[in-house]
Design a protein around this motif. Structure first.
Motif, short mmCIF file in Angstrom:
data_model
loop_
_atom_site.label_atom_id
_atom_site.label_comp_id
_atom_site.label_asym_id
_atom_site.label_seq_id
_atom_site.Cartn_x
_atom_site.Cartn_y
_atom_site.Cartn_z
N PRO A 66 0.83 -1.23 0.00
CA PRO A 66 0.00 0.00 0.00
C PRO A 66 0.86 1.27 0.00
O PRO A 66 0.47 2.29 -0.58
CB PRO A 66 -0.81 -0.11 1.30
CG PRO A 66 -0.80 -1.58 1.62
CD PRO A 66 0.50 -2.10 1.14
N ARG A 67 2.03 1.21 0.65
CA ARG A 67 2.90 2.37 0.70
C ARG A 67 3.41 2.73 -0.70
O ARG A 67 3.48 3.91 -1.06
CB ARG A 67 4.08 2.11 1.64
CG ARG A 67 5.07 3.27 1.73
CD ARG A 67 6.10 3.06 2.80
NE ARG A 67 5.52 3.09 4.13
CZ ARG A 67 6.22 2.94 5.26
NH1 ARG A 67 7.52 2.75 5.19
NH2 ARG A 67 5.62 2.97 6.42
N VAL A 68 3.78 1.70 -1.48
CA VAL A 68 4.24 1.94 -2.86
C VAL A 68 3.11 2.54 -3.69
O VAL A 68 3.33 3.45 -4.50
CB VAL A 68 4.77 0.63 -3.49
CG1 VAL A 68 5.11 0.84 -4.96
CG2 VAL A 68 6.01 0.15 -2.74
N TRP A 69 1.91 2.03 -3.51
CA TRP A 69 0.75 2.58 -4.23
C TRP A 69 0.55 4.06 -3.86
O TRP A 69 0.26 4.88 -4.72
CB TRP A 69 -0.51 1.78 -3.91
CG TRP A 69 -0.65 0.55 -4.77
CD1 TRP A 69 0.02 -0.63 -4.62
CD2 TRP A 69 -1.50 0.39 -5.90
NE1 TRP A 69 -0.36 -1.51 -5.59
CE2 TRP A 69 -1.29 -0.92 -6.40
CE3 TRP A 69 -2.41 1.21 -6.56
CZ2 TRP A 69 -1.96 -1.42 -7.51
CZ3 TRP A 69 -3.09 0.72 -7.67
CH2 TRP A 69 -2.86 -0.59 -8.13
N ALA A 70 0.71 4.38 -2.58
CA ALA A 70 0.57 5.77 -2.13
C ALA A 70 1.62 6.65 -2.80
O ALA A 70 1.31 7.78 -3.22
CB ALA A 70 0.69 5.86 -0.61
N HIS A 71 2.85 6.14 -2.89
CA HIS A 71 3.91 6.90 -3.57
C HIS A 71 3.55 7.12 -5.04
O HIS A 71 3.79 8.21 -5.59
CB HIS A 71 5.24 6.16 -3.46
CG HIS A 71 5.89 6.26 -2.12
ND1 HIS A 71 5.99 7.45 -1.42
CD2 HIS A 71 6.50 5.32 -1.34
CE1 HIS A 71 6.61 7.23 -0.28
NE2 HIS A 71 6.93 5.95 -0.20
N PHE A 72 2.98 6.11 -5.68
CA PHE A 72 2.62 6.23 -7.09
C PHE A 72 1.45 7.21 -7.31
O PHE A 72 1.34 7.81 -8.36
CB PHE A 72 2.29 4.87 -7.70
CG PHE A 72 3.49 4.19 -8.30
CD1 PHE A 72 4.15 4.74 -9.40
CD2 PHE A 72 3.97 3.00 -7.77
CE1 PHE A 72 5.25 4.12 -9.96
CE2 PHE A 72 5.08 2.36 -8.33
CZ PHE A 72 5.72 2.93 -9.42
N VAL A 73 0.59 7.35 -6.30
CA VAL A 73 -0.48 8.36 -6.41
C VAL A 73 0.15 9.74 -6.49
O VAL A 73 -0.26 10.59 -7.30
CB VAL A 73 -1.45 8.25 -5.21
CG1 VAL A 73 -2.38 9.46 -5.19
CG2 VAL A 73 -2.27 6.97 -5.30
N VAL A 74 1.17 9.98 -5.65
CA VAL A 74 1.88 11.27 -5.70
C VAL A 74 2.51 11.46 -7.07
O VAL A 74 2.42 12.55 -7.67
CB VAL A 74 2.97 11.32 -4.60
CG1 VAL A 74 3.78 12.61 -4.72
CG2 VAL A 74 2.34 11.22 -3.21
N VAL A 75 3.16 10.41 -7.59
CA VAL A 75 3.81 10.47 -8.90
C VAL A 75 2.78 10.73 -10.01
O VAL A 75 3.04 11.51 -10.93
CB VAL A 75 4.59 9.16 -9.18
CG1 VAL A 75 5.01 9.07 -10.63
CG2 VAL A 75 5.81 9.07 -8.27
N ALA A 76 1.62 10.10 -9.89
CA ALA A 76 0.57 10.29 -10.90
C ALA A 76 0.09 11.73 -10.93
O ALA A 76 -0.11 12.31 -12.00
CB ALA A 76 -0.60 9.34 -10.62
N VAL A 77 -0.08 12.32 -9.75
CA VAL A 77 -0.56 13.71 -9.67
C VAL A 77 0.51 14.68 -10.16
O VAL A 77 0.26 15.54 -11.00
CB VAL A 77 -0.98 14.06 -8.22
CG1 VAL A 77 -1.28 15.55 -8.09
CG2 VAL A 77 -2.20 13.24 -7.81
N SER A 78 1.75 14.51 -9.65
CA SER A 78 2.81 15.47 -9.98
C SER A 78 3.40 15.26 -11.37
O SER A 78 3.87 16.21 -12.00
CB SER A 78 3.94 15.38 -8.94
OG SER A 78 4.60 14.12 -9.01
N GLY A 79 3.37 14.00 -11.85
CA GLY A 79 4.02 13.71 -13.12
C GLY A 79 3.07 13.62 -14.30
O GLY A 79 3.52 13.58 -15.46
N SER A 80 1.75 13.59 -14.04
CA SER A 80 0.79 13.45 -15.13
C SER A 80 -0.37 14.43 -15.03
O SER A 80 -0.55 15.28 -15.90
CB SER A 80 0.26 12.01 -15.18
OG SER A 80 1.31 11.09 -15.37
#
Length: 323
Positions: free
Chosen positions: A73-87
């Motif tokens: 779940p922690r990795v998924w949370a990090h990817f949510v940040v990446v999705a918002v900031s990077g896309s």
């Protein structure tokens, strides 16, 4: 895109070369596609289509290649940040900005990403330390951005014209996108690289979660009138499926074959393509300060990425050794 795979595993050098060129052309042309799509769709609809179509394309690739998604779940949370900031944020910002600035100028601002990446990696995430030459590169890059903006063009008398004010706002939005990308690369390096997530999965998680967020935001960003013509439809499809989907996979293949340093030189290709297409197809023009500022940005990138050495530093090192 950050992965930890070793160069040399992947496609042949010829295939990598074709994919590198395709990546540069498609990403360079994406600013043209956004400009064309904006003739019949809102900026939110353009960004929405880009991410949803890109997510579907990469989702098919993940299913076919049977890449596993992270379980933590922690990795998924990090990817949510990446999705918002990077896309989500940069795609919305670029699409909004292109209502007020040329596609060529937007592509030039996209090339500022290595400078913002160096700043974020050093000052925010502390994953790198910059040498004297790299610090100079960042300063030269920032100076280049100032020249591109051309603050002298926004004097109080000129600012009275609404178009001048909105153009400045558009340029700031483009710069905001480059900052988002720089933040994303630093975040990936700090929190995701080294966790064993494959390149294909990384691409899908970023774009896929970005697409999911856009679906949730549909009432806010995507509802409204759409006037579709063949050029607009083709622009949206290409921007989403090819530019936001497959180009990310080409990027990974080239990264595995040639390594990150050479792969990152696509930064030099995309604005050339973007500016050329804007001039040839849309009849756009550039002021003298925009290519001049872009040249300064490229010199800054060369210094920041250690491709350009300071001769004085070499002489100083030689003097130290001699003494």
């Amino acid at each position: 895109m950050s992965t930890t795979h070793h160069p040399g595993h992947g496609t042949s050098s010829v295939s990598a070369g074709i994919q590198f060129a395709s990546m540069g052309i498609v990403w360079g042309a994406s600013f043209l596609f956004m400009k064309v799509a904006l003739e019949g769709a809102s900026f939110g609809q353009v960004a929405w289509s880009r991410l949803v179509l890109g997510a579907l394309a990469l989702g098919v690739v993940v299913l076919v290649t049977k890449n596993r998604l992270p379980s933590s779940p922690r990795v998924w949370a990090h990817f949510v940040v990446v999705a918002v900031s990077g896309s989500v944020l940069p795609y919305l910002l670029f699409a909004w900005a292109e209502q007020y600035v040329s596609s060529g100028l937007a592509s030039i601002y996209n090339a500022v990403t290595p400078i913002t990446t160096a700043v974020m990696a050093t000052l925010v995430f502390r994953v790198e330390k910059l040498s004297r030459a790299q610090v100079l590169g960042v300063i030269v890059g920032i100076l280049g951005v100032v020249v591109i903006i051309g603050p002298w063009r926004f004097a109080p008398t000129a600012a009275a014209e609404g178009s001048t004010v909105t153009e400045l706002a558009g340029q700031i939005a483009c710069l905001g996108s480059a900052v988002c990308y720089g933040f994303t690369f630093g975040y990936l390096r700090r929190f995701i690289t080294g966790r064993g997530v494959s390149g294909v999965t990384t691409a899908f998680m970023q774009i896929g979660l970005g697409g999911a967020i856009m679906l949730l935001l549909t009432p806010v960003v995507a509802l409204g009138e759409v006037r579709l013509t063949l050029p607009i439809v083709l622009s949206l499809l290409t921007l989403g499926i090819v530019g936001t989907g497959f180009a990310y996979l080409w990027n990974i293949n080239v990264l595995l074959t040639w390594g990150p340093t050479v792969t990152s030189t696509v930064t030099y290709l995309t604005p050339i393509v973007g500016v050329a297409l804007g001039i040839l197809i849309l009849g756009e023009t550039l002021s003298w300060n925009e290519p001049t500022g872009a040249a300064l940005v490229f010199v800054g990138i060369l210094l920041a990425q250690r491709r350009l050495r300071l001769p004085r530093r070499r002489m100083a090192d030689a003097t130290t050794v001699a003494s």
